[in-house]
Write a protein that holds these residues in place. Structure first.
Motif, PDB file in Angstrom:
ATOM      1  N   ASN A   1      11.733  24.374  16.919  1.00 28.30           N
ATOM      2  CA  ASN A   1      11.449  23.766  15.618  1.00 28.30           C
ATOM      3  C   ASN A   1      12.740  23.587  14.826  1.00 28.30           C
ATOM      4  O   ASN A   1      13.607  24.442  14.842  1.00 28.30           O
TER       5      ASN A   1
ATOM      6  N   GLU B   1       7.652  22.048  17.933  1.00 25.57           N
ATOM      7  CA  GLU B   1       8.094  22.469  19.246  1.00 25.57           C
ATOM      8  C   GLU B   1       7.128  21.885  20.269  1.00 25.57           C
ATOM      9  O   GLU B   1       5.930  22.151  20.246  1.00 25.57           O
ATOM     10  N   GLN B   2       7.629  21.000  21.100  1.00 22.25           N
ATOM     11  CA  GLN B   2       6.884  20.410  22.204  1.00 22.25           C
ATOM     12  C   GLN B   2       7.912  19.832  23.167  1.00 22.25           C
ATOM     13  O   GLN B   2       9.094  19.748  22.849  1.00 22.25           O
ATOM     14  N   LYS B   3       7.483  19.422  24.327  1.00 24.33           N
ATOM     15  CA  LYS B   3       8.390  18.783  25.271  1.00 24.33           C
ATOM     16  C   LYS B   3       8.613  17.346  24.809  1.00 24.33           C
ATOM     17  O   LYS B   3       7.675  16.663  24.405  1.00 24.33           O
ATOM     18  N   TYR B   4       9.861  16.891  24.858  1.00 25.38           N
ATOM     19  CA  TYR B   4      10.224  15.530  24.466  1.00 25.38           C
ATOM     20  C   TYR B   4      10.978  14.855  25.605  1.00 25.38           C
ATOM     21  O   TYR B   4      11.716  15.507  26.335  1.00 25.38           O
TER      22      TYR B   4
ATOM     23  N   SER C   1       1.984  12.749  23.846  1.00 28.30           N
ATOM     24  CA  SER C   1       1.109  13.595  23.035  1.00 28.30           C
ATOM     25  C   SER C   1       0.602  12.880  21.789  1.00 28.30           C
ATOM     26  O   SER C   1      -0.439  13.221  21.261  1.00 28.30           O
TER      27      SER C   1
ATOM     28  N   GLY D   1       7.257  12.676  22.173  1.00 25.30           N
ATOM     29  CA  GLY D   1       6.529  13.905  22.454  1.00 25.30           C
ATOM     30  C   GLY D   1       5.617  13.744  23.655  1.00 25.30           C
ATOM     31  O   GLY D   1       4.925  12.732  23.794  1.00 25.30           O
TER      32      GLY D   1
ATOM     33  N   ASN E   1       2.726  15.594  26.544  1.00 26.14           N
ATOM     34  CA  ASN E   1       1.688  16.602  26.735  1.00 26.14           C
ATOM     35  C   ASN E   1       2.120  17.701  27.696  1.00 26.14           C
ATOM     36  O   ASN E   1       1.678  18.825  27.580  1.00 26.14           O
TER      37      ASN E   1
END
Length: 128
Positions: free
Chosen positions: A3, A79-82, A106, A125, A127
């Motif tokens: 983040n 915070e996620q995979k990019y 996502s 972003g 999933n």
């Protein structure tokens, strides 16, 4: 991706395909952001609150890594995979290429990062 907090300058709701004023709206956001340029600042174009996918309505925002004014709202890049796309031609051409990809998006939060050195990357972003 961890983040990261950034500071909102302005935002609007639009649609790439059904809003005839989409370019004017987004251009206006960047026009407002120019007032808050500071040395070393990184600017962000944020795409969130998707109605469905890239064809639906979404909220577009412009933000800065440096607080532009006292009342600026803080936004956290989730915070996620990019997947990062370097912008080689222009931003809109890169988005058109992204729309053609088979990524498992996502549609939570995507962003453009305008670095102080002039380079631009678009983060999509995912999933997974």
């Amino acid at each position: 991706m961890k983040n990261k907090d950034i500071f909102l300058i302005s935002e609007t709701r639009t649609n790439n395909f059904t809003d005839p004023d989409v370019a004017v709206k987004i251009g206006g956001l960047w026009g407002q952001a120019q007032k808050y340029q500071q040395e070393g600042a990184i600017f962000y174009g944020i795409y969130a609150d998707y109605e469905s996918d890239y064809k639906g309505d979404y909220t577009v925002s412009v933000a800065s890594s440096i607080c532009p004014f006292k009342e600026a709202k803080t936004i956290s890049i989730p915070e996620q995979k990019y997947h990062a796309f370097p912008v080689e031609k222009d931003v809109f051409a890169t988005w058109q290429e992204i729309w053609k990809t088979e990524l498992d998006r996502s549609y939570l939060f995507d962003y453009e990062e305008y670095s102080a050195d002039g380079s631009i990357r678009i983060y999509i972003g995912l999933n997974t």
